[in-house]
Design an enzyme around this catalytic site. Structure first.
Site, PDB file in Angstrom:
ATOM      1  N   LYS A  79      60.056  17.359  65.793  1.00  0.00           N
ATOM      2  CA  LYS A  79      59.085  18.281  66.411  1.00  0.00           C
ATOM      3  C   LYS A  79      58.596  17.681  67.723  1.00  0.00           C
ATOM      4  O   LYS A  79      58.307  16.482  67.793  1.00  0.00           O
ATOM      5  CB  LYS A  79      57.921  18.497  65.450  1.00  0.00           C
ATOM      6  CG  LYS A  79      56.899  19.531  65.910  1.00  0.00           C
ATOM      7  CD  LYS A  79      55.782  19.716  64.881  1.00  0.00           C
ATOM      8  CE  LYS A  79      54.842  20.840  65.253  1.00  0.00           C
ATOM      9  NZ  LYS A  79      53.794  21.073  64.229  1.00  0.00           N
ATOM     10  N   SER A 154      53.085  25.947  62.919  1.00  0.00           N
ATOM     11  CA  SER A 154      53.530  25.630  64.270  1.00  0.00           C
ATOM     12  C   SER A 154      54.909  24.970  64.332  1.00  0.00           C
ATOM     13  O   SER A 154      55.583  25.042  65.347  1.00  0.00           O
ATOM     14  CB  SER A 154      52.527  24.695  64.940  1.00  0.00           C
ATOM     15  OG  SER A 154      52.508  23.434  64.280  1.00  0.00           O
ATOM     16  N   SER A 178      51.281  24.051  58.928  1.00  0.00           N
ATOM     17  CA  SER A 178      52.339  24.116  59.944  1.00  0.00           C
ATOM     18  C   SER A 178      53.705  23.626  59.484  1.00  0.00           C
ATOM     19  O   SER A 178      54.678  23.765  60.216  1.00  0.00           O
ATOM     20  CB  SER A 178      51.922  23.327  61.191  1.00  0.00           C
ATOM     21  OG  SER A 178      51.018  24.087  61.946  1.00  0.00           O
TER      22      SER A 178
END
Lengths: 493, 487
Positions: A79, A154, A178
């Site tokens: 990420k 997210s 997330s």
């Protein structure tokens, strides 16, 4: 081998050791797959094929020498909130465009030590603020099962990279859901470990008291393997725990007979999609048929979770993001005065959702308001924690949906923050309590969009979650590659 | 009728701590003379994703100070984020102990004209120093600023008093005593000239009636003072300014002031209304700190002795008078030096006399400092040896006065100094010819002695000493003369 990208980590690791393939070959396979699907799905802000191939070549040498860790030579995505030495780390924001950290995050160091192969920096909502991956300043990411829909957020890019076979695993971060919510929407396994289980050092902070790094993978055992690699004490993160990291894969396959699973009545609410509710209830029955005992429990303060979270999180955000002012960090935009330069830099660099949360947090901490907001929210947070503590006196895990809906169309909730925030209504409470939570596929809706089951455990009891998830996964078809044939992007699987 | 105005002063002191590393990272703490931005790392630069780690040594120093200031150390504490935007604050917030300081409700005794008085300490807390901004103008007239982060994250301790000062004298007495305590604990340099210790004074005045009722008027805070002289001047200036305002029927605005050294006056900086809202909240990256009684006790038992404690000990267990005890305890290093010498030669008077006499004269004449006696050319062992030889007669008084300056000059010990100077003790056995000469040349004196006037013996000894150029031991000489003369 024709379908290298479908392999699990364990299958790939075995093939590497049997000499049936090489890390370079595995890496080329996922890179080729990315070429097909990336134009549609857009999992990455920055794909790193060159690094990947170099790391793969090094891994192959290490594999040849023998005694390489399980993850050696296995391609994984990171990420873009997680710092990678010398590789642009943007947090999905314009303000950090071009920022190259001079350090690897602790979790990246762990993976690097294991010999992993980095496929790229995965897309996310800006500074991890969002539930759809649409607030990314770079581009949205699309759901492989339904390209008109969001992947969740997210950690959207981390979820899609794994779902669409662009990587064997990925790292995400979970502050209020997330990891678990995008895992649910993308039909993959995602774990948010206990707060303190994984070091946050080198992970760009959103809300420090809630953030936690965790893995995405296509199977429970793969998820357990990555979780084990990144867990453990880090002297540089004072909130990380010195507890020994168990052999998580060994927990997969343990008998679940007699384990008590709590079904919170507050997690089955109006407004939940019927398909979600039905699949989750069926999953609970399945766990019962495997020997678990279902008990109804109550988490009475669940309804305050959302508002509590949306006070505490923005407060921490308002401080954490203060450093992006163009002086030392952030793309500077000059101005007449120092204050103008601050405003110009932050005005241009941050997106609407980030600004909204900074303003909310600044307000909630201000003199005269802090008592009513921040301090009050901390008190409610304690009540939510106490709810779980009480429930865990009766049960070993809590089971429910990860998200009230399946993947929703792009743009559907972008202009309605509260609707967007409700996507995390079932994941927020465990975050506020610092508890571990896992999401595993448990079905599909009528449009073939994945549905996820959430299991929440006691602090430090990830093993219970792995045992339950593995038993469920092995006795149901939802994680089988045949189900992922529903992915049609890039010519399907 | 003129009003009798009463003065109220409260003080805030910031001091850097002499830890090895910074407050929250491993960067070296001592940045004096370092190139800008060389003592930095991602943590003290506040790089994205970085987290603080509390410096255990700084915590120990904080507890040590709290105990020395008679504060209560709470069972737990935490750091909070103090939020304000400014380029000297890389993270946009400063970590500081806000709600739970490491020490609370203490006092230190100060000496005033009216006797000893406790000056109450409200709190002692730890925080991190900021970076240093320099505002410059280029050749083309452009204004710009540079940020040096070497200071960012240096451990800082703030000590805040109650408004207990009743005069500038009392304020200065408190500050001197506090500085001594911090220096003797070995946790602070006390250097004000380079900002390692910074002073702030809160000043107000009130009438005698208000004082009786415990009423305070509006106060002004003078910030960033770097000497005791200036703090005195600033307090006196503010007192006059407040009184003048009230006597004219004006109000005093609660404000932060700066000191204008050029004009010897305070200058307005900002009013209370312009003060920041710091939006404090607990630092989520650090778990709460917990201090057990055992840990605190261990620090209490092992903390270094303070100046006033050393003076009392010198009086009570070494039998020194107050004056000499104070001189010997004037610096922590000097008292250690004295005690090291005493450890090697346990004659208190002799060692004290060497140090407070010719030794101090040498130190002062040469402009040397007693802040760090390890830097002196003469070691405590040399002093012990010097005192021993003087005491035993191996060195005569005149020789002693010759040897000590030489040791300071050359940085050598007693024996090498004596060798260089050609000083050796004249052995009694070699004195025969000299005695013969002296006795022959002073027949009168010999006769007086033999007839019972022994007072003249001193004269004869002196003559022998003169003839040996001071190298003989006068006691030996006297003994030999008595033998020769049969007295």
């Amino acid at each position: 081998m024709s379908d290298l990208t479908h392999l699990t980590i364990e299958q790939a690791a075995a093939a590497l050791r049997a000499g049936e393939t090489s890390s370079v070959e595995l890496t080329q396979a996922v890179l080729a797959r990315s070429e097909q699907v990336e134009p549609t799905i857009a999992s990455y802000i920055l794909p790193t094929p060159e690094q990947a191939l170099a790391m793969a070549a090094a891994a192959d040498q290490r594999l040849q020498a023998g005694d390489a860790p399980l993850l050696c030579g296995i391609p994984g995505a990171i990420k873009d909130l997680i710092c990678t030495e010398g590789v642009q780390t943007t947090a999905g924001s314009r303000i950090l465009e071009g920022y190259r950290p001079i350090y690897d995050a602790f979790v990246v160091k762990q993976l690097r030590a294991a010999g992993y192969v980095m496929t790229g920096k995965a897309n996310l909502d800006e500074f991890a603020m969002g539930s759809s991956c649409e607030t990314s300043a770079y581009h949205p990411t699309r759901n492989p099962f339904c390209p008109d829909c969001v992947p969740g957020g997210s950690s959207g890019g981390s979820a899609t990279a794994v779902a669409a076979d662009q990587a064997f695993f990925s790292l995400g971060t979970d502050t209020g859901g997330s990891i678990r919510q995008p895992a649910s929407l993308c039909g993959v396994v995602g774990l948010k470990p206990t707060y303190g289980r994984v070091s946050r050092w080198g992970v760009i902070a959103m809300a420090s008291s809630l953030d936690q790094v965790g893995p995405f993978a296509r199977t429970v055992r793969d998820c357990a393997a990555v979780a084990e690699c990144i867990s453990g004490r880090d002297e540089l993160d004072s909130t990380s725990s010195a507890r020994l990291v168990p052999d998580y894969r060994a927990a997969c396959g343990r008998d679940i007979k007699g384990l008590r699973i709590g079904v919170p009545r507050e997690y089955f609410i109006d407004g939940m999609e019927p398909a979600v509710s039905a699949s989750v209830r069926a999953a609970i029955e399945q766990l019962v048929s495997l020997g678990a005992e279902a008990v109804e429990v109550s988490l009475p303060h669940t309804e305050y979770g959302l508002s509590t979270y949306y006070v505490i999180m923005p407060c921490e955000v308002s401080a954490n993001l203060a450093r992006f002012d163009g002086i030392r960090y952030g793309v500077p935009k000059p101005g007449e005065t120092m204050w103008d330069a601050y405003s110009n830099t932050r005005g241009a660099g941050f997106g609407a959702e980030v600004k909204r949360r900074i303003m909310l947090g600044t307000y909630a901490l201000s003199a005269g308001y802090a008592e009513a907001y921040y301090v009050q929210a901390q008190k409610v947070r304690t009540l939510i924690r106490d709810d779980f503590a009480k429930a865990f006196e009766q049960v070993d895990a809590i089971v429910g949906p990860a998200s009230p809906t399946t993947a929703f169309p792009l743009g559907a909730k972008l202009d309605d923050p509260v609707q967007m925030y409700l996507s995390d209504v079932f994941t927020l409470p465990a975050s506020l309590a610092g508890l571990p939570g896992i999401c595993i596929p448990c079905g599909f809706d009528e449009q073939s969009k994945p549905i996820g089951l959430q299991l929440i455990g006691r602090h430090w009891e990830e093993e219970t979650l792995f045992s339950l998830s593995y038993a469920f996964e092995q006795s149901t078809p939802w994680s089988l590659p045949s189900n992922r044939a529903r992915i049609t992007v890039g010519g399907g699987l | 009728m003129s009003i009798e105005w009463k003065v109220v002063v409260g003080l805030e002191v910031h001091t850097q701590l002499l830890t090895q590393s910074k407050m929250f990272c491993a960067c070296p703490n001592d940045y004096a003379g370092a190139e800008p931005n060389t003592h930095v790392c991602p943590i003290c630069l506040g790089a994205p994703g970085m987290m603080p780690v509390v410096n255990a040594e700084a915590l120990r120093y904080g507890i040590m100070a709290a105990l020395a200031l008679n504060c209560h150390v709470p069972p737990f504490s935490w750091f909070e984020r103090k939020n304000y935007p400014y380029p000297d604050l890389v993270k946009g917030f400063q970590l500081t102990q806000y709600k739970y300081p490491i020490g609370a409700e203490g006092f230190i005794d100060i000496e005033t004209e009216a006797g000893t008085k406790p000056f109450r300490v409200n709190r002692v807390h730890l925080e991190e120093d900021t970076a240093k901004n320099s505002h410059l103008t280029s050749f083309s007239g452009e204004h710009y600023s540079l940020v040096d982060c070497n200071r960012a994250g240096v451990p800082l301790m703030e000590i805040v008093t109650e408004p207990d000062g009743r005069s500038a004298d009392e304020a200065v007495a408190y500050l001197r005593k506090l500085r001594d305590i911090l220096i003797f604990l070995g946790i602070a340099s006390g250097r004000m000239e380079d900002g390692a210790m910074r002073l702030e004074a809160n000043i107000s005045v009130r009438t005698a009636e208000e004082e009786a009722q415990g009423i305070l008027r509006k106060r002004c805070e003078v910030k960033n003072i770097n000497s005791f002289d200036v703090v005195r001047q600033a307090i006196e200036y503010e007192i006059k300014r407040h009184i003048r305002a009230y006597e004219r029927g004006e109000e005093v605005v609660q404000a932060t002031m700066g000191w204008d050294a050029e004009n010897g006056r305070t200058v307005f900086q900002r009013s209370k209304e312009e003060a920041h809202d710091y939006r404090y909240f607990p630092e989520p990256d650090l778990p709460p700190l917990r201090f057990t009684e055992a840990e605190v006790d261990a620090i209490r038992l092992t903390r270094p002795e303070l100046k006033h404690e050393i003076i009392v000990r010198y009086e009570s267990s070494l039998g020194l008078d107050r004056y000499r005890a104070e001189l010997l305890a004037q610096s922590r290093s000097f008292s250690a030096y004295f005690e090291a010498a005493l450890g090697l030669f346990a004659n208190v008077d002799r060692v004290a006399n060497v140090l407070l006499g010719d030794f101090l004269a040498q130190v002062n004449d040469r402009g040397l400092s007693l802040d760090d006696c390890a830097l002196l050319p003469v070691s405590a062992a040399d002093i012990a040896e010097l005192a021993r030889q003087w005491d035993s007669g191996d060195l005569t008084g005149p020789q002693f006065k010759q040897v000590l300056p030489y040791m300071f000059d050359k940085g050598v010990g007693v024996e090498p100094a004596k060798a260089d100077l050609g000083i050796r003790k004249a052995e009694a056995s070699t004195l025969g010819p000299v005695l013969d000469e002296v006795l022959a040349a002073n027949a009168d004196a010999v006769q007086k002695i033999q007839s019972g006037n022994t007072k003249v013996m001193g004269f004869l000894v002196g003559q022998v000493m003169k003839a040996t150029r001071g190298q003989a031991d006068p006691k030996d000489v006297e003994k030999l003369l008595c033998g020769r003369l049969g007295v």
